[in-house]
Design a protein around this motif. Structure first.
Motif, PDB file in Angstrom:
ATOM      1  N   TRP A  11       3.376  13.410 -13.101  1.00 47.61           N
ATOM      2  CA  TRP A  11       3.105  14.066 -11.804  1.00 47.61           C
ATOM      3  C   TRP A  11       2.799  12.994 -10.752  1.00 47.61           C
ATOM      4  CZ3 TRP A  11       4.817  18.350 -13.553  1.00 47.61           C
ATOM      5  CH2 TRP A  11       4.375  18.902 -14.733  1.00 47.61           C
ATOM      6  N   PHE A  18      -0.942  17.787  -3.558  1.00 51.32           N
ATOM      7  CA  PHE A  18      -0.550  19.165  -3.217  1.00 51.32           C
ATOM      8  C   PHE A  18      -1.331  20.144  -4.082  1.00 51.32           C
ATOM      9  CE2 PHE A  18       1.837  22.697  -5.097  1.00 51.32           C
ATOM     10  CZ  PHE A  18       1.870  23.548  -3.993  1.00 51.32           C
ATOM     11  N   HIS A  19      -1.365  19.879  -5.412  1.00 51.66           N
ATOM     12  CA  HIS A  19      -1.982  20.817  -6.343  1.00 51.66           C
ATOM     13  C   HIS A  19      -3.455  21.053  -6.007  1.00 51.66           C
ATOM     14  CE1 HIS A  19      -3.852  22.198 -10.126  1.00 51.66           C
ATOM     15  NE2 HIS A  19      -2.745  22.900 -10.235  1.00 51.66           N
ATOM     16  N   VAL A  23      -5.415  24.314  -4.694  1.00 50.90           N
ATOM     17  CA  VAL A  23      -6.516  24.961  -5.428  1.00 50.90           C
ATOM     18  C   VAL A  23      -7.689  25.225  -4.471  1.00 50.90           C
ATOM     19  CG1 VAL A  23      -8.257  24.637  -7.245  1.00 50.90           C
ATOM     20  CG2 VAL A  23      -5.876  24.002  -7.673  1.00 50.90           C
ATOM     21  N   ILE A  26      -6.709  27.878  -1.664  1.00 52.26           N
ATOM     22  CA  ILE A  26      -6.540  29.234  -2.228  1.00 52.26           C
ATOM     23  C   ILE A  26      -7.898  29.804  -2.620  1.00 52.26           C
ATOM     24  CG2 ILE A  26      -5.683  30.506  -4.244  1.00 52.26           C
ATOM     25  CD1 ILE A  26      -3.054  29.429  -3.816  1.00 52.26           C
ATOM     26  N   ARG A  70       5.459  21.119   0.340  1.00 53.43           N
ATOM     27  CA  ARG A  70       5.882  21.227  -1.065  1.00 53.43           C
ATOM     28  C   ARG A  70       7.305  21.775  -1.171  1.00 53.43           C
ATOM     29  NH1 ARG A  70       7.836  20.471  -4.974  1.00 53.43           N
ATOM     30  NH2 ARG A  70       7.357  21.095  -7.101  1.00 53.43           N
ATOM     31  N   THR A  86      11.315  22.123 -11.741  1.00 55.13           N
ATOM     32  CA  THR A  86      10.079  22.894 -11.551  1.00 55.13           C
ATOM     33  C   THR A  86      10.288  24.387 -11.807  1.00 55.13           C
ATOM     34  OG1 THR A  86       9.515  21.340  -9.782  1.00 55.13           O
ATOM     35  CG2 THR A  86       8.216  23.350  -9.885  1.00 55.13           C
ATOM     36  N   HIS A 111       7.150  20.595 -17.112  1.00 58.83           N
ATOM     37  CA  HIS A 111       6.643  21.935 -17.428  1.00 58.83           C
ATOM     38  C   HIS A 111       7.370  22.461 -18.655  1.00 58.83           C
ATOM     39  CE1 HIS A 111       5.079  22.083 -13.322  1.00 58.83           C
ATOM     40  NE2 HIS A 111       6.271  21.719 -12.899  1.00 58.83           N
ATOM     41  N   VAL A 119       4.856  28.796 -12.684  1.00 58.52           N
ATOM     42  CA  VAL A 119       4.886  28.066 -11.415  1.00 58.52           C
ATOM     43  C   VAL A 119       5.757  28.833 -10.405  1.00 58.52           C
ATOM     44  CG1 VAL A 119       5.741  25.944 -10.329  1.00 58.52           C
ATOM     45  CG2 VAL A 119       4.377  25.799 -12.401  1.00 58.52           C
ATOM     46  N   LEU A 122       3.748  31.795  -9.175  1.00 62.14           N
ATOM     47  CA  LEU A 122       2.660  31.347  -8.283  1.00 62.14           C
ATOM     48  C   LEU A 122       3.224  30.987  -6.909  1.00 62.14           C
ATOM     49  CD1 LEU A 122       0.565  29.052 -10.673  1.00 62.14           C
ATOM     50  CD2 LEU A 122      -0.345  31.002  -9.429  1.00 62.14           C
ATOM     51  N   ILE A 202      -3.607  33.343 -11.367  1.00 60.29           N
ATOM     52  CA  ILE A 202      -4.385  32.094 -11.436  1.00 60.29           C
ATOM     53  C   ILE A 202      -5.115  31.953 -12.782  1.00 60.29           C
ATOM     54  CG2 ILE A 202      -6.323  30.803 -10.417  1.00 60.29           C
ATOM     55  CD1 ILE A 202      -5.212  31.778  -7.655  1.00 60.29           C
ATOM     56  N   HIS A 205      -2.567  31.256 -15.404  1.00 57.68           N
ATOM     57  CA  HIS A 205      -2.071  29.873 -15.299  1.00 57.68           C
ATOM     58  C   HIS A 205      -3.044  28.911 -15.997  1.00 57.68           C
ATOM     59  CE1 HIS A 205      -0.933  26.019 -13.578  1.00 57.68           C
ATOM     60  NE2 HIS A 205      -1.988  25.989 -12.780  1.00 57.68           N
ATOM     61  N   LEU A 220      -2.352  17.445 -21.075  1.00 62.69           N
ATOM     62  CA  LEU A 220      -1.817  18.177 -19.915  1.00 62.69           C
ATOM     63  C   LEU A 220      -2.882  18.405 -18.834  1.00 62.69           C
ATOM     64  CD1 LEU A 220       0.557  19.767 -18.671  1.00 62.69           C
ATOM     65  CD2 LEU A 220      -0.196  21.758 -19.943  1.00 62.69           C
ATOM     66  N   VAL A 221      -4.096  18.800 -19.239  1.00 59.24           N
ATOM     67  CA  VAL A 221      -5.137  19.117 -18.243  1.00 59.24           C
ATOM     68  C   VAL A 221      -5.455  17.886 -17.392  1.00 59.24           C
ATOM     69  CG1 VAL A 221      -7.528  19.858 -17.910  1.00 59.24           C
ATOM     70  CG2 VAL A 221      -6.118  20.998 -19.621  1.00 59.24           C
ATOM     71  N   MET A 224      -2.983  16.380 -14.528  1.00 61.16           N
ATOM     72  CA  MET A 224      -2.948  16.829 -13.128  1.00 61.16           C
ATOM     73  C   MET A 224      -3.951  16.023 -12.289  1.00 61.16           C
ATOM     74  SD  MET A 224      -1.145  18.443 -11.145  1.00 61.16           S
ATOM     75  CE  MET A 224       0.308  19.345 -11.609  1.00 61.16           C
TER      76      MET A 224
HETATM   77  C1  HEM Z   1      -6.648  28.218  -7.726  1.00 59.81           C
HETATM   78  C2  HEM Z   1      -6.256  27.727  -8.894  1.00 59.81           C
HETATM   79  C3  HEM Z   1      -4.895  27.128  -9.146  1.00 59.81           C
HETATM   80  C4  HEM Z   1      -3.690  27.320  -8.520  1.00 59.81           C
HETATM   81  C5  HEM Z   1      -3.392  28.246  -7.360  1.00 59.81           C
HETATM   82  C6  HEM Z   1      -2.719  26.463  -9.168  1.00 59.81           C
HETATM   83  C7  HEM Z   1      -1.371  26.370  -8.829  1.00 59.81           C
HETATM   84  C8  HEM Z   1      -0.452  25.547  -9.422  1.00 59.81           C
HETATM   85  C9  HEM Z   1       0.911  25.348  -8.984  1.00 59.81           C
HETATM   86  C10 HEM Z   1       1.551  26.024  -7.775  1.00 59.81           C
HETATM   87  C11 HEM Z   1       1.488  24.461  -9.826  1.00 59.81           C
HETATM   88  C12 HEM Z   1       2.897  23.912  -9.712  1.00 59.81           C
HETATM   89  C13 HEM Z   1       2.835  22.514  -9.145  1.00 59.81           C
HETATM   90  C14 HEM Z   1       4.183  22.120  -8.610  1.00 59.81           C
HETATM   91  O1  HEM Z   1       5.022  21.651  -9.362  1.00 59.81           O
HETATM   92  O2  HEM Z   1       4.388  22.335  -7.417  1.00 59.81           O
HETATM   93  C15 HEM Z   1       0.534  24.113 -10.839  1.00 59.81           C
HETATM   94  C16 HEM Z   1       0.759  23.276 -11.913  1.00 59.81           C
HETATM   95  C17 HEM Z   1      -0.208  22.862 -12.796  1.00 59.81           C
HETATM   96  N1  HEM Z   1      -1.554  23.168 -12.751  1.00 59.81           N
HETATM   97 FE1  HEM Z   1      -2.455  24.468 -11.484  1.00 59.81          FE
HETATM   98  N2  HEM Z   1      -3.346  25.769 -10.174  1.00 59.81           N
HETATM   99  C18 HEM Z   1      -4.671  26.145 -10.198  1.00 59.81           C
HETATM  100  C19 HEM Z   1      -5.646  25.658 -11.020  1.00 59.81           C
HETATM  101  C20 HEM Z   1      -5.465  24.718 -12.010  1.00 59.81           C
HETATM  102  C21 HEM Z   1      -6.498  24.170 -12.859  1.00 59.81           C
HETATM  103  C22 HEM Z   1      -7.989  24.536 -12.789  1.00 59.81           C
HETATM  104  C23 HEM Z   1      -5.895  23.289 -13.697  1.00 59.81           C
HETATM  105  C24 HEM Z   1      -6.547  22.451 -14.792  1.00 59.81           C
HETATM  106  C25 HEM Z   1      -7.071  23.007 -15.841  1.00 59.81           C
HETATM  107  C26 HEM Z   1      -4.490  23.278 -13.408  1.00 59.81           C
HETATM  108  C27 HEM Z   1      -3.542  22.505 -14.032  1.00 59.81           C
HETATM  109  C28 HEM Z   1      -2.202  22.492 -13.767  1.00 59.81           C
HETATM  110  C29 HEM Z   1      -1.229  21.736 -14.518  1.00 59.81           C
HETATM  111  C30 HEM Z   1      -1.531  20.850 -15.721  1.00 59.81           C
HETATM  112  C31 HEM Z   1       0.007  21.997 -13.927  1.00 59.81           C
HETATM  113  C32 HEM Z   1       1.378  21.479 -14.387  1.00 59.81           C
HETATM  114  C33 HEM Z   1       1.677  21.979 -15.745  1.00 59.81           C
HETATM  115  C34 HEM Z   1       2.424  23.277 -15.911  1.00 59.81           C
HETATM  116  O3  HEM Z   1       1.911  24.370 -15.623  1.00 59.81           O
HETATM  117  O4  HEM Z   1       3.547  23.211 -16.401  1.00 59.81           O
HETATM  118  N3  HEM Z   1      -4.253  24.160 -12.382  1.00 59.81           N
HETATM  119  N4  HEM Z   1      -0.654  24.762 -10.555  1.00 59.81           N
END
Ligand code: HEM
Length: 239
Positions: A11, A18-19, A23, A26, A70, A86, A111, A119, A122, A202, A205, A220-221, A224
């Motif tokens: 990443w 962005f991510h 977060v 949102i 994004r 993606t 992913h 994704v 979302l 959320i 996810h 993975l965690v 990011m």
């Molecule tokens: C309000 C809460 C959250 C929202 C709205 C959100 C949204 C997203 C989005 C839109 C992506 C895609 C990124 C991209 O390629 O553009 C993503 C990926 C990812 N997010 Fe979140 N996220 C949230 C919370 C979290 C948290 C708390 C974690 C950690 C535990 C996390 C870990 C990840 C990881 C590891 C990925 C990439 C892996 C995958 O899903 O394939 N996210 N997230």
């Protein structure tokens, strides 16, 4: 035989920024949104409601700018910023999904297929929130980019647009005002349903990320935050 692991940069700095901006914004938008939604029950005054909506809309601008960049990066960025890596629309996705079901411990550089579906859901809900939110901000508190246009459409005297204020009837043509309220109804419905969708997606996810971490064991965690995953040097690895 012990598998050899290596640190792989997945990443980009941009994607992580962005991510986490996403977060943060949102979380704030959902929080303020919930209070606005229950304003009557909570006994919020008209001034309090206008203030809450203003903060909600200002946070919404940061959210929208972040999301628009994004979308742009999906077409013009590099590596895992790009849409074909993606979203679940690239050729061969159905096979990818079938392989995922059959090989539960397969490791993915980007992913996994369920991650792509999540994704996609979302990002779609977020785009609906952004578009409907901008229309509502324009028709409710007359904020940009559409506020001036809607204020003009309901003004009795369009040379005095400054006199049009939220919840005030000064310089407002009642019939045109009602027409504007009708026009915004479907956007409010979309905003409320995308809000419910995000409230469900959320937590799913986050649960999905934790389950994938336990299945794949690729860090993975933390990836990011650091950008790096731990992946085997060769076998059982997929893009
Ligand atoms: C309000 C809460 C959250 C929202 C709205 C959100 C949204 C997203 C989005 C839109 C992506 C895609 C990124 C991209 O390629 O553009 C993503 C990926 C990812 N997010 Fe979140 N996220 C949230 C919370 C979290 C948290 C708390 C974690 C950690 C535990 C996390 C870990 C990840 C990881 C590891 C990925 C990439 C892996 C995958 O899903 O394939 N996210 N997230």
């Amino acid at each position: 035989m012990n598998t050899q692991y290596q640190q792989v940069y997945v990443w980009s700095q941009y994607l992580r920024l962005f991510h986490w901006i996403n977060v943060l914004t949102i979380t704030m938008l959902l929080g303020f949104g919930l209070i606005i939604f229950n304003a009557k029950t909570l006994g919020v005054s008209v001034d309090g409601k206008i203030l809450l909506k203003t903060v909600h809309v200002l946070t919404g601008y940061v959210f929208a700018a972040n999301l628009l960049i994004r979308v742009f990066m999906g077409f013009f960025g590099k590596g895992y910023e790009r849409w074909h890596k993606t979203l679940p629309f690239a050729k061969g996705f159905t096979k990818e999904l079938a392989d995922f079901k059959q090989q539960p411990h397969k490791k993915y550089k980007g992913h996994n297929p369920l991650g792509k579906l999540m994704v996609g859901a979302l990002l779609l809900s977020m785009c609906i929130q952004m578009i409907s939110g901008l229309v509502i901000a324009g028709t409710d508190i007359y904020y940009p980019p559409l506020g001036q246009y809607f204020a003009k459409s309901i003004a009795v005297d369009s040379s005095k647009l400054d006199s049009i204020k939220p919840y005030s009837k000064e310089n407002v043509d009642e019939q045109d005002y009602q027409k504007m309220r009708e026009l915004r109804k479907p956007f409010i419905t979309a905003h409320v349903y995308a809000f419910y969708a995000l409230l469900c997606l959320i937590p799913l996810h986050i649960i999905g990320v934790v389950i994938s971490e336990r299945r794949e064991k690729t860090a993975l965690v933390s990836s990011m935050i650091s950008g790096y995953k731990y992946l085997p040097t060769k076998d059982n690895l997929d893009e």
